[in-house]
Design an enzyme around this catalytic site. Structure first.
Site, PDB file in Angstrom:
ATOM      1  N   CYS A  52       0.827  -1.221   0.000  1.00  0.00           N
ATOM      2  CA  CYS A  52       0.000   0.000   0.000  1.00  0.00           C
ATOM      3  C   CYS A  52       0.860   1.270   0.000  1.00  0.00           C
ATOM      4  CB  CYS A  52      -0.949   0.017   1.202  1.00  0.00           C
ATOM      5  SG  CYS A  52      -2.158  -1.333   1.203  1.00  0.00           S
ATOM      6  N   ARG A  53       1.471   1.593   1.127  1.00  0.00           N
ATOM      7  CA  ARG A  53       2.117   2.908   1.259  1.00  0.00           C
ATOM      8  C   ARG A  53       3.455   3.012   0.536  1.00  0.00           C
ATOM      9  NH1 ARG A  53       1.895   2.763   7.572  1.00  0.00           N
ATOM     10  NH2 ARG A  53       2.139   0.564   7.013  1.00  0.00           N
ATOM     11  N   SER A  54       4.385   2.072   0.794  1.00  0.00           N
ATOM     12  CA  SER A  54       5.721   2.258   0.202  1.00  0.00           C
ATOM     13  C   SER A  54       5.739   2.081  -1.322  1.00  0.00           C
ATOM     14  CB  SER A  54       6.784   1.397   0.904  1.00  0.00           C
ATOM     15  OG  SER A  54       6.520   0.032   0.790  1.00  0.00           O
TER      16      SER A  54
END
Ligand code: 4NP
Length: 161
Positions: free
Chosen positions: A13-15
């Site tokens: 998701c984020r990285s």
């Protein structure tokens, strides 16, 4: 050459969002050959997987293609390759610091250290709704802009015209 690694928990998701956003912003800034980016997770659950579908579709709406990325886990070799290791939240930061060799030469920071707002963390969107994925993109875009501005400022100080 400067090498930047983005780290979250699952690397789905984020990285990967940070990797895709920064890669495009570096292209736009003419810095693709100067700064290289990658991402990984501290956990191994999703190794080999594409980013989460909600992440891919939110990024696509903002003009970033994450479809080719595949999750991997943080490794000892990363501490040899990367100059900046940028964590999404304080738990990721603690994990990166815990596994760092004592003689690591680079910088380990929160990604949002480079963003203008007061927030410290890019919140984990995995168990939440669409608004969390939107927030991820917005926080990451601001931090990537901040990182690039700081890099450009430091380069101009290091080599004055
Ligand atoms: P990420 O989000 O760390 O931003 O990739 C998560 C992805 C998966 C899980 C947690 C967070 N998980 O528990 O599987």
């Amino acid at each position: 050459m400067t090498n930047v690694l983005f780290v979250c928990l699952g690397n789905i998701c984020r990285s990967p969002t940070a990797e895709g956003v920064m890669r495009k912003k570096l292209q736009q800034a003419g810095l693709s050959d100067t700064i290289k980016v990658d991402s990984c997770g501290t956990g191994s659950w999703h190794v080999g997987s594409s980013p989460d579908e909600r992440t891919i579709s939110m990024a696509e709406q903002y003009g970033y293609d994450l479809s080719e990325l595949r999750a991997r886990k943080l490794s000892a070799n990363d501490y040899l390759r990367f100059d900046y290791i940028l964590a999404m939240d304080t738990r990721n930061l603690a994990d990166v610091i815990k596994t760092a060799p004592a003689d690591f030469q680079g910088e380990i920071k929160l990604l949002l250290d480079f963003a203008p707002g007061d927030e410290l963390e890019v919140p984990d969107p995995y168990f939440g709704g669409e608004s969390g994925f939107l927030r991820v993109i917005q926080l990451i875009e601001a931090a990537c802009d901040g990182f690039i501005s700081q890099y450009q400022l430091n380069s101009s100080i290091d080599s004055p015209a």
